[in-house]
Design a protein around this motif. Sequence first.
Motif, PDB file in Angstrom:
ATOM      1  N   ILE A   5      23.773  52.566  41.523  1.00  0.00           N
ATOM      2  CA  ILE A   5      22.468  53.501  41.090  1.00  0.00           C
ATOM      3  C   ILE A   5      23.148  54.860  41.132  1.00  0.00           C
ATOM      4  CG2 ILE A   5      20.381  54.542  41.938  1.00  0.00           C
ATOM      5  CD1 ILE A   5      19.504  51.550  42.346  1.00  0.00           C
ATOM      6  N   PHE A   6      23.174  55.628  40.255  1.00  0.00           N
ATOM      7  CA  PHE A   6      23.757  57.049  40.051  1.00  0.00           C
ATOM      8  C   PHE A   6      22.339  57.944  39.841  1.00  0.00           C
ATOM      9  CE2 PHE A   6      27.437  54.986  39.501  1.00  0.00           C
ATOM     10  CZ  PHE A   6      28.651  55.863  40.122  1.00  0.00           C
ATOM     11  N   THR A   7      22.024  58.896  40.698  1.00  0.00           N
ATOM     12  CA  THR A   7      20.750  59.744  40.658  1.00  0.00           C
ATOM     13  C   THR A   7      20.953  61.143  40.835  1.00  0.00           C
ATOM     14  OG1 THR A   7      18.662  59.875  41.308  1.00  0.00           O
ATOM     15  CG2 THR A   7      20.196  59.027  42.905  1.00  0.00           C
ATOM     16  N   ASP A   8      20.437  62.117  40.337  1.00  0.00           N
ATOM     17  CA  ASP A   8      20.354  63.327  40.598  1.00  0.00           C
ATOM     18  C   ASP A   8      19.419  63.606  41.642  1.00  0.00           C
ATOM     19  OD1 ASP A   8      22.407  64.128  38.647  1.00  0.00           O
ATOM     20  OD2 ASP A   8      21.190  64.583  37.415  1.00  0.00           O
ATOM     21  N   SER A   9      18.732  62.904  42.098  1.00  0.00           N
ATOM     22  CA  SER A   9      17.858  63.121  43.171  1.00  0.00           C
ATOM     23  C   SER A   9      17.480  61.919  44.317  1.00  0.00           C
ATOM     24  CB  SER A   9      16.398  64.037  42.900  1.00  0.00           C
ATOM     25  OG  SER A   9      15.857  62.831  41.878  1.00  0.00           O
ATOM     26  N   VAL A  35      22.722  46.811  46.646  1.00  0.00           N
ATOM     27  CA  VAL A  35      22.609  47.985  46.049  1.00  0.00           C
ATOM     28  C   VAL A  35      23.392  49.126  46.548  1.00  0.00           C
ATOM     29  CG1 VAL A  35      20.880  49.877  45.267  1.00  0.00           C
ATOM     30  CG2 VAL A  35      20.183  47.421  45.163  1.00  0.00           C
ATOM     31  N   PHE A  36      24.189  50.147  45.959  1.00  0.00           N
ATOM     32  CA  PHE A  36      24.875  51.134  46.193  1.00  0.00           C
ATOM     33  C   PHE A  36      24.580  52.274  45.443  1.00  0.00           C
ATOM     34  CE2 PHE A  36      27.435  47.219  46.243  1.00  0.00           C
ATOM     35  CZ  PHE A  36      27.853  47.089  47.712  1.00  0.00           C
ATOM     36  N   ILE A  37      24.230  53.131  46.367  1.00  0.00           N
ATOM     37  CA  ILE A  37      23.492  54.499  45.556  1.00  0.00           C
ATOM     38  C   ILE A  37      24.412  55.593  45.816  1.00  0.00           C
ATOM     39  CG2 ILE A  37      21.470  56.275  45.807  1.00  0.00           C
ATOM     40  CD1 ILE A  37      19.792  53.644  46.770  1.00  0.00           C
ATOM     41  N   PHE A  38      24.545  56.324  44.655  1.00  0.00           N
ATOM     42  CA  PHE A  38      25.454  57.434  44.530  1.00  0.00           C
ATOM     43  C   PHE A  38      24.536  58.795  44.072  1.00  0.00           C
ATOM     44  CE2 PHE A  38      27.990  54.042  43.613  1.00  0.00           C
ATOM     45  CZ  PHE A  38      28.968  54.019  44.482  1.00  0.00           C
ATOM     46  N   ALA A  39      24.226  59.509  45.101  1.00  0.00           N
ATOM     47  CA  ALA A  39      23.521  60.829  45.179  1.00  0.00           C
ATOM     48  C   ALA A  39      23.727  62.074  45.566  1.00  0.00           C
ATOM     49  CB  ALA A  39      22.236  60.135  45.762  1.00  0.00           C
ATOM     50  N   LYS A  47      23.277  59.968  57.362  1.00  0.00           N
ATOM     51  CA  LYS A  47      24.139  58.984  56.791  1.00  0.00           C
ATOM     52  C   LYS A  47      23.554  57.704  56.838  1.00  0.00           C
ATOM     53  CE  LYS A  47      28.901  60.333  57.805  1.00  0.00           C
ATOM     54  NZ  LYS A  47      30.051  59.903  58.268  1.00  0.00           N
ATOM     55  N   GLU A  48      23.661  56.970  55.625  1.00  0.00           N
ATOM     56  CA  GLU A  48      23.267  55.796  55.295  1.00  0.00           C
ATOM     57  C   GLU A  48      24.208  54.648  54.755  1.00  0.00           C
ATOM     58  OE1 GLU A  48      18.938  55.367  53.449  1.00  0.00           O
ATOM     59  OE2 GLU A  48      19.483  57.607  53.266  1.00  0.00           O
ATOM     60  N   ASN A  49      24.128  53.429  55.324  1.00  0.00           N
ATOM     61  CA  ASN A  49      25.132  52.338  54.544  1.00  0.00           C
ATOM     62  C   ASN A  49      24.781  52.404  53.117  1.00  0.00           C
ATOM     63  OD1 ASN A  49      26.239  51.875  57.071  1.00  0.00           O
ATOM     64  ND2 ASN A  49      24.654  50.423  57.506  1.00  0.00           N
ATOM     65  N   ARG A  50      25.819  52.187  52.468  1.00  0.00           N
ATOM     66  CA  ARG A  50      25.453  51.932  50.805  1.00  0.00           C
ATOM     67  C   ARG A  50      25.244  53.230  50.166  1.00  0.00           C
ATOM     68  NH1 ARG A  50      24.298  45.376  50.399  1.00  0.00           N
ATOM     69  NH2 ARG A  50      25.789  44.907  51.848  1.00  0.00           N
ATOM     70  N   VAL A  51      25.268  54.477  50.767  1.00  0.00           N
ATOM     71  CA  VAL A  51      24.725  55.527  50.161  1.00  0.00           C
ATOM     72  C   VAL A  51      25.829  56.793  50.032  1.00  0.00           C
ATOM     73  CG1 VAL A  51      23.139  57.408  50.020  1.00  0.00           C
ATOM     74  CG2 VAL A  51      22.170  55.397  50.507  1.00  0.00           C
ATOM     75  N   PHE A  52      26.192  56.777  48.879  1.00  0.00           N
ATOM     76  CA  PHE A  52      27.541  57.798  48.654  1.00  0.00           C
ATOM     77  C   PHE A  52      26.951  59.093  48.317  1.00  0.00           C
ATOM     78  CE2 PHE A  52      30.956  59.714  46.418  1.00  0.00           C
ATOM     79  CZ  PHE A  52      32.138  59.526  46.978  1.00  0.00           C
ATOM     80  N   ARG A  53      27.241  60.046  49.043  1.00  0.00           N
ATOM     81  CA  ARG A  53      26.686  61.503  48.988  1.00  0.00           C
ATOM     82  C   ARG A  53      27.909  62.594  48.347  1.00  0.00           C
ATOM     83  NH1 ARG A  53      21.111  61.898  49.449  1.00  0.00           N
ATOM     84  NH2 ARG A  53      20.612  60.197  51.380  1.00  0.00           N
ATOM     85  N   PHE A  54      27.354  62.971  47.300  1.00  0.00           N
ATOM     86  CA  PHE A  54      28.346  64.168  46.668  1.00  0.00           C
ATOM     87  C   PHE A  54      27.931  65.587  47.370  1.00  0.00           C
ATOM     88  CE2 PHE A  54      28.208  60.873  43.671  1.00  0.00           C
ATOM     89  CZ  PHE A  54      29.557  60.860  43.188  1.00  0.00           C
ATOM     90  N   SER A  55      29.145  66.544  47.384  1.00  0.00           N
ATOM     91  CA  SER A  55      28.675  67.687  47.600  1.00  0.00           C
ATOM     92  C   SER A  55      27.774  68.402  46.954  1.00  0.00           C
ATOM     93  CB  SER A  55      29.971  68.569  47.680  1.00  0.00           C
ATOM     94  OG  SER A  55      30.931  68.105  48.700  1.00  0.00           O
ATOM     95  N   THR A  78      36.236  54.084  45.744  1.00  0.00           N
ATOM     96  CA  THR A  78      35.154  53.173  46.197  1.00  0.00           C
ATOM     97  C   THR A  78      34.358  52.260  45.007  1.00  0.00           C
ATOM     98  OG1 THR A  78      34.652  55.272  47.639  1.00  0.00           O
ATOM     99  CG2 THR A  78      32.602  53.784  47.007  1.00  0.00           C
ATOM    100  N   ILE A  79      34.309  52.849  44.042  1.00  0.00           N
ATOM    101  CA  ILE A  79      33.823  52.095  42.678  1.00  0.00           C
ATOM    102  C   ILE A  79      34.652  50.868  42.735  1.00  0.00           C
ATOM    103  CG2 ILE A  79      33.760  52.158  40.323  1.00  0.00           C
ATOM    104  CD1 ILE A  79      31.382  53.711  41.494  1.00  0.00           C
ATOM    105  N   LYS A  80      36.101  50.890  42.480  1.00  0.00           N
ATOM    106  CA  LYS A  80      36.813  50.059  42.343  1.00  0.00           C
ATOM    107  C   LYS A  80      36.688  48.867  43.475  1.00  0.00           C
ATOM    108  CE  LYS A  80      41.673  48.947  41.360  1.00  0.00           C
ATOM    109  NZ  LYS A  80      43.164  49.294  41.403  1.00  0.00           N
ATOM    110  N   LYS A  81      36.524  49.108  44.631  1.00  0.00           N
ATOM    111  CA  LYS A  81      36.393  48.174  45.811  1.00  0.00           C
ATOM    112  C   LYS A  81      35.101  47.600  45.462  1.00  0.00           C
ATOM    113  CE  LYS A  81      36.226  48.096  50.923  1.00  0.00           C
ATOM    114  NZ  LYS A  81      36.358  49.165  51.881  1.00  0.00           N
ATOM    115  N   LEU A  82      33.888  48.073  45.064  1.00  0.00           N
ATOM    116  CA  LEU A  82      32.640  47.639  45.173  1.00  0.00           C
ATOM    117  C   LEU A  82      32.415  46.357  44.089  1.00  0.00           C
ATOM    118  CD1 LEU A  82      30.311  50.759  45.210  1.00  0.00           C
ATOM    119  CD2 LEU A  82      30.930  48.996  47.328  1.00  0.00           C
TER     120      LEU A  82
END
Length: 383
Positions: A5-9, A35-39, A47-55, A78-82
Amino acid sequence: MKIGIFTDSYLPYTSGVVRSIQTFSEELTSNGHEVFIFAPSYRDCRKENRVFRFSSIPSPTNRDFTLAMPFSIRLRPTIKKLNLDLIHVHSPFLLGRLGARYARRLGIPLVFTFHTLYDQYVHYVPFAQSLTKDLAQRISRGFCNHCDLVIVPTAAVEKYLHEIGVKASIRVVPTGIKVMNYQSGDRDWLRCRFGLPEGEKVLLFVGRLGQEKNINFLMECFARINREMKNTRLVLVGGGPEEEELKNKAKELGIAGQVTFTGVLPPSDVVNCYAGADIFVFSSVTETQGIVIGEAKAAGLPVVAVAAFGVSEMVDDGIDGFLTELEPLQFIEKITLLLKNDDLYEKMSRNARNNAENLSTANCTAKLINCYSHVIERRACEV
């Protein structure tokens, strides 16, 4: 299934989009999916498991919102591994576009939930608003047409997308509500926490205090109601860029003593606000769904709302609430009717609670899983 899941918020920011992602993610996980979240990152996010944070950097128009920088040297490995089965994006901008790019690279389905009528938010752009509105529609149309599936919360939004030229497959999947959570609130919490006098009838609004929510209309209507019925109070739950202006508006209207601003509250306290209120009032004309209306109904609150876009599908007019035109006399009339007619109020309260079951998280997540399965199968047949 493994879902990216890719989200801007995302949390700790609060919004209907965030609530939708959080609700579906929890329900999908409980159904055995990953479910893996990219936010974006936020100042106080944990920090949360399965949540990838961007600067990220703070948004110039809303300091609580951050804008992710859509790149990271850690993302590709990360994406390749998932080994994701599909990517589900929740914005046609920054991280949404990044998610779309990775879906193409990986050859997996791209799903997009169209949460926001972006052309209705041009007031946040200080120039060329008509041009910006057209640009917002072109961006929405172009992004949708590059997706394998577009999910919308209501049929009204599906119609809107068809009208602006979206040709991609569209499915209606509302955001679900944990109905039981909203039936167990503390009825006394709101009065005790904010010192509200006994016997007052509480009109409740929950949402972001932004221009698009049309809260000025709400306050003007309440001022007229309060002149006739002194034992009424308007409670606004939430925060946002218009908060100070709305407080000044309350003073101008002479109702500052009868309007309570709670600020942003944790979810458990919002549940208590629903429990302690009498009627839910909603005047936004830009909602794709209006999740808060479903929450209010689950708590047994009749709703009076302006009939616009997704809101029209959240209220069964005359059964669990009223829908009106964007016209003060109509809006005031329906609120006053509920305040004065106890039998009608009780009937609508029961209906609201019963009808909210249609939006249970289990029902809505089952629809989403069906969408995922269908789009994965369709992609497999195309290969």
